[in-house]
Design an enzyme around this catalytic site. Structure first.
Site, PDB file in Angstrom:
ATOM      1  N   THR A   1       1.055  -1.341   0.026  1.00 36.70           N
ATOM      2  CA  THR A   1      -0.189   0.012  -0.003  1.00 36.70           C
ATOM      3  C   THR A   1       0.871   1.071  -0.015  1.00 36.70           C
ATOM      4  O   THR A   1       1.566   1.441   1.010  1.00 36.70           O
ATOM      5  CB  THR A   1      -0.955   0.014   0.993  1.00 36.70           C
ATOM      6  OG1 THR A   1      -1.568  -1.023   1.333  1.00 36.70           O
ATOM      7  CG2 THR A   1      -1.774   1.178   0.977  1.00 36.70           C
TER       8      THR A   1
ATOM      9  N   LYS B   1      -1.554   5.186   8.792  1.00 41.95           N
ATOM     10  CA  LYS B   1      -0.936   5.439   7.277  1.00 41.95           C
ATOM     11  C   LYS B   1      -1.726   5.459   6.260  1.00 41.95           C
ATOM     12  O   LYS B   1      -1.647   6.376   5.277  1.00 41.95           O
ATOM     13  CB  LYS B   1      -0.110   3.814   7.101  1.00 41.95           C
ATOM     14  CG  LYS B   1       0.517   3.818   5.638  1.00 41.95           C
ATOM     15  CD  LYS B   1       1.219   2.524   5.494  1.00 41.95           C
ATOM     16  CE  LYS B   1       1.613   2.200   4.035  1.00 41.95           C
ATOM     17  NZ  LYS B   1       1.963   1.045   3.726  1.00 41.95           N
TER      18      LYS B   1
ATOM     19  N   LYS C   1      -7.957   1.659  -3.141  1.00 44.16           N
ATOM     20  CA  LYS C   1      -7.029   1.424  -1.810  1.00 44.16           C
ATOM     21  C   LYS C   1      -7.604   2.821  -0.729  1.00 44.16           C
ATOM     22  O   LYS C   1      -8.089   2.358   0.429  1.00 44.16           O
ATOM     23  CB  LYS C   1      -5.816   0.911  -1.753  1.00 44.16           C
ATOM     24  CG  LYS C   1      -5.457   0.576  -0.535  1.00 44.16           C
ATOM     25  CD  LYS C   1      -5.569  -0.757   0.059  1.00 44.16           C
ATOM     26  CE  LYS C   1      -5.314  -0.773   1.547  1.00 44.16           C
ATOM     27  NZ  LYS C   1      -5.498  -1.933   2.206  1.00 44.16           N
TER      28      LYS C   1
HETATM   29  P1  NAD Z   1       5.631  -5.925   7.533  1.00 43.59           P
HETATM   30  O1  NAD Z   1       6.440  -4.698   8.180  1.00 43.59           O
HETATM   31  O2  NAD Z   1       5.255  -7.063   8.332  1.00 43.59           O
HETATM   32  O3  NAD Z   1       6.666  -6.357   6.135  1.00 43.59           O
HETATM   33  C1  NAD Z   1       7.205  -5.586   5.507  1.00 43.59           C
HETATM   34  C2  NAD Z   1       8.501  -6.320   4.948  1.00 43.59           C
HETATM   35  O4  NAD Z   1       9.334  -5.631   4.185  1.00 43.59           O
HETATM   36  C3  NAD Z   1       9.575  -6.333   6.314  1.00 43.59           C
HETATM   37  O5  NAD Z   1       9.597  -7.865   6.716  1.00 43.59           O
HETATM   38  C4  NAD Z   1      10.697  -5.947   5.921  1.00 43.59           C
HETATM   39  O6  NAD Z   1      12.062  -6.551   6.437  1.00 43.59           O
HETATM   40  C5  NAD Z   1      10.581  -6.133   4.478  1.00 43.59           C
HETATM   41  N1  NAD Z   1      11.678  -5.179   3.463  1.00 43.59           N
HETATM   42  C6  NAD Z   1      11.364  -3.499   3.676  1.00 43.59           C
HETATM   43  N2  NAD Z   1      12.274  -3.138   2.759  1.00 43.59           N
HETATM   44  C7  NAD Z   1      12.694  -4.414   2.062  1.00 43.59           C
HETATM   45  C8  NAD Z   1      13.968  -4.573   0.863  1.00 43.59           C
HETATM   46  N3  NAD Z   1      14.198  -3.530   0.387  1.00 43.59           N
HETATM   47  N4  NAD Z   1      13.936  -5.816   0.478  1.00 43.59           N
HETATM   48  C9  NAD Z   1      13.314  -6.595   1.154  1.00 43.59           C
HETATM   49  N5  NAD Z   1      12.546  -6.686   2.122  1.00 43.59           N
HETATM   50  C10 NAD Z   1      12.255  -5.392   2.662  1.00 43.59           C
HETATM   51  O7  NAD Z   1       4.355  -5.221   6.933  1.00 43.59           O
HETATM   52  P2  NAD Z   1       3.024  -5.879   6.251  1.00 43.59           P
HETATM   53  O8  NAD Z   1       2.053  -5.982   7.406  1.00 43.59           O
HETATM   54  O9  NAD Z   1       3.603  -7.415   5.742  1.00 43.59           O
HETATM   55  O10 NAD Z   1       2.491  -4.969   5.184  1.00 43.59           O
HETATM   56  C11 NAD Z   1       3.093  -4.929   4.109  1.00 43.59           C
HETATM   57  C12 NAD Z   1       2.256  -3.981   2.940  1.00 43.59           C
HETATM   58  O11 NAD Z   1       0.835  -4.631   3.078  1.00 43.59           O
HETATM   59  C13 NAD Z   1       2.264  -2.550   3.742  1.00 43.59           C
HETATM   60  O12 NAD Z   1       2.147  -1.610   2.765  1.00 43.59           O
HETATM   61  C14 NAD Z   1       0.680  -2.397   4.206  1.00 43.59           C
HETATM   62  O13 NAD Z   1       0.360  -1.201   4.386  1.00 43.59           O
HETATM   63  C15 NAD Z   1       0.227  -3.384   3.582  1.00 43.59           C
HETATM   64  N6  NAD Z   1      -1.061  -4.124   4.116  1.00 43.59           N
HETATM   65  C16 NAD Z   1      -1.028  -4.601   5.331  1.00 43.59           C
HETATM   66  C17 NAD Z   1      -1.893  -5.212   5.839  1.00 43.59           C
HETATM   67  C18 NAD Z   1      -2.213  -5.593   7.220  1.00 43.59           C
HETATM   68  O14 NAD Z   1      -3.163  -6.293   7.776  1.00 43.59           O
HETATM   69  N7  NAD Z   1      -0.983  -6.230   7.663  1.00 43.59           N
HETATM   70  C19 NAD Z   1      -3.367  -5.352   5.126  1.00 43.59           C
HETATM   71  C20 NAD Z   1      -3.488  -4.608   4.043  1.00 43.59           C
HETATM   72  C21 NAD Z   1      -2.324  -3.918   3.281  1.00 43.59           C
END
Ligand code: NAD
Length: 294
Positions: free
Chosen positions: A93, A243, A168
């Site tokens: 997102t 966010k 979104k």
């Molecule tokens: P998270 O923080 O658990 O996972 C993100 C991962 O990306 C982390 O493990 C981090 O180490 C990794 N990362 C960051 N930069 C990187 C790079 N350059 N190379 C490799 N890895 C890298 O976050 P999440 O909850 O999995 O969310 C991910 C996305 O999904 C976000 O944009 C969030 O807004 C969206 N989202 C989350 C949810 C939810 O309920 N958690 C729901 C809908 C959308």
């Protein structure tokens, strides 16, 4: 079956990648965090030593990263390492402008691309029931759709580059505003002597009906699966709602749309997240009740 590189194996990415594996695709993942990498290995995923190694020779590259700046940095790193014609699908997102920049960077490198953020949370990622809202050229979407189907139950093409992110932020602005509205109604009902169940039984079948009430009720009792029944453990954390509301406000400012309730919802969640960022976003009812939601 496709060869897929999956970058970003966090709370969402790891179970999504595991579902691709389960559907018979060949998946190679990468995450910067050792803890996330260990959890992904436990799910049976093969890991590369670097992001460039994860994308090399792949048909499809999927990213699931925290924010726009991470996607921009990652794309700068991995686009030169992928073979020409690879399809890039970004499920993070991020803001609409950053998504359009990512599409432009992919096109300049000779790659097709789709922005495909999700709704449905960690539960949906694990169950393979996410909703994907996608933006990009029709041909790129047609290639992405069968891949997304392994991770979700509803895939909607919303338009050209950035349209998935636009849908979104609009959807989640509705959700943030409506959760505060539902919380206010329950707190008012408490003051007026209504039981939670009585208000729920009326509003859930009357004109106050909405998802925040019927699927994610912010008081314990009426909807057993809602986080209110387990002390507001997320679910969907208040920090993530903030966010998304901030993204909607950035989009409103950039496009000239008037979103006064969206702006107020963002301010309420900003204050709440100073102390309760990790609580589920439905815990906003506590701030409404104690008078700190303003
Ligand atoms: P998270 O923080 O658990 O996972 C993100 C991962 O990306 C982390 O493990 C981090 O180490 C990794 N990362 C960051 N930069 C990187 C790079 N350059 N190379 C490799 N890895 C890298 O976050 P999440 O909850 O999995 O969310 C991910 C996305 O999904 C976000 O944009 C969030 O807004 C969206 N989202 C989350 C949810 C939810 O309920 N958690 C729901 C809908 C959308």
């Amino acid at each position: 079956m496709a060869k897929i590189g999956f970058i970003g194996l966090g709370n969402m990415g790891a179970p999504m990648a595991a579902n691709l594996l389960r559907a018979g695709h060949s998946v190679r993942g990468f995450d910067l965090s050792p803890a996330a990498s260990a959890a992904a290995t436990d799910l049976g995923l093969d890991l590369a030593a670097s992001a460039t190694e994860a994308v090399s020779g792949m048909d499809i590259v999927i990213t699931m990263l925290p924010a726009g700046k991470h996607v921009a940095a990652c794309y700068a790193d991995i686009l030169p390492a992928a073979k020409a014609g690879t399809l890039f699908i970004d499920c993070s997102t991020i803001d609409v402008g950053a998504a359009q920049s990512a599409h432009a960077a992919a096109a300049a490198a000779g790659m097709a691309s789709v922005d495909a953020p999700v709704s449905g949370g960690v539960g949906g990622a694990q169950a393979g029931t996410l909703t994907f809202m996608a933006g990009g050229a029709e041909a790129a979407f047609a290639q992405a759709e069968p891949i997304l189907t392994a991770m979700g139950k509803k895939i909607v093409r919303c338009g050209e580059a950035g349209a998935g992110q636009a849908a979104k932020v609009c959807n989640n602005m509705i959700l943030g505003i409506s959760m505060i509205a539902v919380a206010e109604a329950f707190v008012l009902g408490e003051k007026l002597g209504l039981t939670h169940q009585a208000l729920f039984d009326v509003a859930s079948t009357a004109s106050g009906q909405c998802w925040a009430l019927t699927s994610y009720c912010p008081v314990p009792g009426p909807v057993p699966a809602s986080p209110a029944n387990r002390d507001y453990v997320p679910g969907f954390a208040a920090a993530l709602m903030l966010k998304d509301l901030n993204l909607s406000q950035d989009a409103a400012a950039a496009s000239g749309a008037q979103t006064p309730l969206g702006a107020h919802a963002a301010a309420i969640y900003r204050k709440f997240a100073e102390h309760e960022a990790g609580a589920d976003f439905s815990a906003i009812i506590k701030a409404v009740r104690d008078g700190t939601a303003e």
